[in-house]
Enzyme design. Structure first.
Site, short mmCIF file in Angstrom:
data_model
loop_
_atom_site.label_atom_id
_atom_site.label_comp_id
_atom_site.label_asym_id
_atom_site.label_seq_id
_atom_site.Cartn_x
_atom_site.Cartn_y
_atom_site.Cartn_z
N SER A 145 -24.93 6.97 -26.14
CA SER A 145 -24.40 6.35 -27.65
C SER A 145 -25.05 5.10 -28.78
O SER A 145 -24.52 5.32 -29.92
CB SER A 145 -23.23 6.14 -27.70
N LYS A 183 -21.73 -1.80 -27.51
CA LYS A 183 -21.35 -0.91 -28.99
C LYS A 183 -22.46 -2.09 -30.08
O LYS A 183 -22.17 -3.49 -29.66
CB LYS A 183 -20.15 -0.56 -29.37
#
Length: 239
Positions: A145, A183
């Site tokens: 990701s 993230k």
């Protein structure tokens, strides 16, 4: 250089200037001038040619017999050589800095995909990193990701816990006290966003109130450690 010497002699005779007088006007030694006239200098510097031209009150091209365009090109080349020489001299003067390596514990995997419960409290390995903070630790990335931020599956990220967290930092986030994820943290329009760097994943959104209740930032990423895979024997190119 014989051509330059011949031209200098002709110009001195035409101007009625002796070698001694020309060397004085040009600001060079008599020995330098003698060497130039007799072809002892392999490559006369453009700066020296300019001095001689000023002393004789002529153009550089009158001394060299070359066009002014060629002379400009030679001057440019000489200038570039001087810049390179100065640059190389500066490099040789710089002393290499040897920073001590510090072992950093690798605790396990951190999801760079959908949040999961995968943080191992046991040290699995150590990596040596220069200038690492004393409290730094490492986690192995699982998922893709964050590939758009240069973080690939299998990379090891270096994390520093606590301290200030800035908008745009890549962080280790704990969601609802049980799920971890790697993230980029973004604060925008009263929202807190855990932003992936891959269009195949959706951002995780929180209001500021939800973030206070559900989100905890455990550390900020300060670097990446990556081992490069070597080719297999069957992949070796033959000459």
């Amino acid at each position: 250089m014989e051509k330059i010497g011949k031209n200098l002699i002709e110009l001195m005779e035409k101007k009625g200037i002796s070698q001694i007088e020309l060397s004085r006007k040009a600001g060079i030694t008599q020995r330098q001038l003698w060497n130039i006239i007799h072809g002892k200098v392999k490559d006369v510097r453009y700066e020296t040619l300019q001095k001689l031209a000023r002393g004789l009150e002529v153009k550089v091209s009158d001394i060299t017999g070359e066009t002014e365009e060629i002379q400009r090109e030679k001057k440019l080349i000489e200038s570039q050589k001087e810049k390179i020489k100065r640059f190389l001299d500066q490099i040789t003067e710089i002393e290499p800095v040897h920073k001590p390596l510090k072992p950093i514990p690798v605790y396990g995997r951190i999801p760079a995909g959908r949040p999961r419960e995968t943080w191992n409290e046991l040290v699995e390995d150590y990596i040596n990193i220069p200038d690492a903070p004393d409290n730094a630790f490492a986690l192995k990335v699982s998922g893709d990701s964050m590939i758009g931020a240069g973080i690939e599956d299998g990379d090891i990220v270096i994390i520093v816990p606590g301290g200030d967290v800035f908008n745009g930092d890549i962080v280790i986030a704990l969601i609802d006290g049980s799920e971890f994820t790697l993230k980029r943290l973004i604060k925008q329009d009263n929202m807190v966003i855990l932003q992936p760097a891959n269009d195949n994943y959706k951002p995780i959104l929180f209001t500021e109130e939800q973030a206070r209740e559900r989100l905890q930032i455990l550390g900020v990423m300060i670097g990446i450690y990556r081992k490069i895979k070597r080719a297999r024997s069957s992949d070796i190119l033959q000459n």
